[in-house]
Motif scaffolding. Structure first.
Motif, PDB file in Angstrom:
ATOM      1  N   UNK A  58       0.838  -1.204   0.000  1.00 41.30           N
ATOM      2  CA  UNK A  58       0.000   0.000   0.000  1.00 41.30           C
ATOM      3  C   UNK A  58       0.871   1.252   0.000  1.00 41.30           C
ATOM      4  N   UNK A  59       1.924   1.245   0.791  1.00 40.52           N
ATOM      5  CA  UNK A  59       2.839   2.394   0.846  1.00 40.52           C
ATOM      6  C   UNK A  59       3.508   2.606  -0.504  1.00 40.52           C
ATOM      7  N   UNK A  60       3.913   1.501  -1.158  1.00 38.12           N
ATOM      8  CA  UNK A  60       4.532   1.618  -2.482  1.00 38.12           C
ATOM      9  C   UNK A  60       3.574   2.290  -3.476  1.00 38.12           C
ATOM     10  N   UNK A  61       2.305   1.955  -3.402  1.00 37.09           N
ATOM     11  CA  UNK A  61       1.325   2.479  -4.359  1.00 37.09           C
ATOM     12  C   UNK A  61       0.960   3.924  -4.044  1.00 37.09           C
ATOM     13  N   UNK A  62       0.719   4.211  -2.795  1.00 40.31           N
ATOM     14  CA  UNK A  62       0.186   5.533  -2.434  1.00 40.31           C
ATOM     15  C   UNK A  62       1.254   6.608  -2.311  1.00 40.31           C
ATOM     16  N   UNK A  63       2.515   6.207  -2.166  1.00 43.82           N
ATOM     17  CA  UNK A  63       3.565   7.211  -1.964  1.00 43.82           C
ATOM     18  C   UNK A  63       4.286   7.601  -3.244  1.00 43.82           C
ATOM     19  N   UNK A  64       3.945   6.976  -4.360  1.00 37.54           N
ATOM     20  CA  UNK A  64       4.624   7.245  -5.629  1.00 37.54           C
ATOM     21  C   UNK A  64       3.979   8.451  -6.304  1.00 37.54           C
ATOM     22  N   UNK A  65       4.690   9.574  -6.389  1.00 32.59           N
ATOM     23  CA  UNK A  65       4.074  10.770  -6.976  1.00 32.59           C
ATOM     24  C   UNK A  65       3.799  10.635  -8.472  1.00 32.59           C
ATOM     25  N   UNK A  66       4.471   9.697  -9.132  1.00 34.64           N
ATOM     26  CA  UNK A  66       4.285   9.516 -10.570  1.00 34.64           C
ATOM     27  C   UNK A  66       3.365   8.345 -10.896  1.00 34.64           C
ATOM     28  N   UNK A  67       2.775   7.746  -9.862  1.00 36.21           N
ATOM     29  CA  UNK A  67       1.965   6.547 -10.093  1.00 36.21           C
ATOM     30  C   UNK A  67       0.680   6.878 -10.843  1.00 36.21           C
ATOM     31  N   UNK A  68       0.342   5.986 -11.764  1.00 37.47           N
ATOM     32  CA  UNK A  68      -0.948   6.091 -12.429  1.00 37.47           C
ATOM     33  C   UNK A  68      -2.030   5.525 -11.510  1.00 37.47           C
ATOM     34  N   UNK A  69      -3.301   5.826 -11.771  1.00 35.49           N
ATOM     35  CA  UNK A  69      -4.369   5.247 -10.947  1.00 35.49           C
ATOM     36  C   UNK A  69      -4.290   3.724 -10.929  1.00 35.49           C
ATOM     37  N   UNK A  70      -4.611   3.142  -9.792  1.00 36.22           N
ATOM     38  CA  UNK A  70      -4.584   1.690  -9.666  1.00 36.22           C
ATOM     39  C   UNK A  70      -5.738   1.112 -10.479  1.00 36.22           C
TER      40      UNK A  70
END
Length: 287
Positions: A58-70
């Motif tokens: 969860x931290x990996x997904x939510x803390x990535x400023x460049x992440x695309x929507x899950x």
């Protein structure tokens, strides 16, 4: 993806990456991640029964400023074993449910806020065993029946929040999970008490032989992975997908046949695989 080390999971990860998605691929060991790593595939160490692993994801997904929507959570981690209800120890039942059900619920609970925010999707990998419980499939099928029920409730709860819930029900698929299930079953059968050996030994032998025959004619892991990738990505997915002709046939039979007639059909399919000295156990053909 919660289980991408081998088989259908690895094939699904590769297919999703081929379609242009960035896949967070859960693996149990660094060596599995090294074998899977490729453009679009980022292995992450994940044991869905370990809260710390789920929190780290969860931290990996939510803390990535460049992440695309899950886009999707694919719950495909799992273990299989074929064992008679009487013979399977309660602690083993609990362990099976921890992996095949409770771990998936933990992943869903942890990632639902992110999925709701991005209009994502949940794909739960069940089994044909989630629709029909063959002899010696009781513990495994119980986890899959439960996952089917959770999926139905979840689909109805989340429909107004824009999150789709899809179930995939594989039948015979040529994969390492099938091989591991057969190995685990053989090891379990070898250590049963003598009275349980006499009662169920022939039945387990027949179930293993029947399963092996079906898997020999089953779909490849790549073909199954393509169906799972469709379930995760197409615009308007069905609520359920079967994988393989055997899965489609058994699911159809469970819908139309009375229980006792279905019992006889299942017993007839198992009979050719019984050792020659055995007679078909009464319990196989009765409700």
């Amino acid at each position: 993806m919660s289980g991408a080390s081998t088989g259908m999971g690895a094939a699904t990860a590769r297919e999703l990456a081929r379609r242009g998605f960035h896949v967070l691929a859960g693996v149990r060991r660094p060596a599995d991640g090294d074998a899977l790593r490729a453009d679009g595939i980022e292995p992450v160490i994940l044991d869905i029964t370990e809260p710390g692993h789920v929190e780290a994801l969860v931290e990996r997904i939510t803390s990535d400023p460049d992440a695309r929507p899950l886009r999707a959570l694919v719950n495909n981690a799992g273990v299989s074993v074929y064992a008679p209800v009487e013979a399977y120890p309660l602690e083993e039942w609990r362990g099976l449910f921890e992996v095949n059900l409770f771990g998936h619920v933990a992943m869903i609970q942890a990632l639902l806020p992110t999925l709701i925010a991005g209009g994502g999707r949940i794909v739960n990998i069940s089994s044909v065993g989630g629709k029909g419980a063959m002899p010696t499939y009781g513990p495994y099928a119980a986890t899959k029946f439960a996952l089917e029920a959770v999926s139905d409730a979840l689909r109805r709860e989340l429909s107004r929040h824009g999150v789709q819930v899809v179930v995939v029900e594989p039948g015979a698929v040529r994969s390492q999970m099938a091989d591991r299930g057969a190995t685990a079953t053989s090891a379990f059968a070898a250590q049963m008490r003598p009275d349980l050996q006499r009662r169920y030994g022939d039945l387990i032998t027949a179930a293993l032989a029947q399963t092996s025959a079906h898997i020999g004619r089953g779909l490849s892991a790549d073909a199954a992975g393509s169906i799972i990738a469709d379930a995760a990505t197409i615009r308007r997915p069905r609520t359920r997908y079967t994988v393989g002709r055997d899965a489609s046939m058994l699911v159809a039979l469970t819908r139309v046949l009375p229980d006792r007639l279905l019992d006889r059909v299942i017993a007839a399919g198992l009979r050719p695989h019984l050792p020659v000295h055995a007679t078909t156990p009464t319990a196989v053909g009765s409700a």
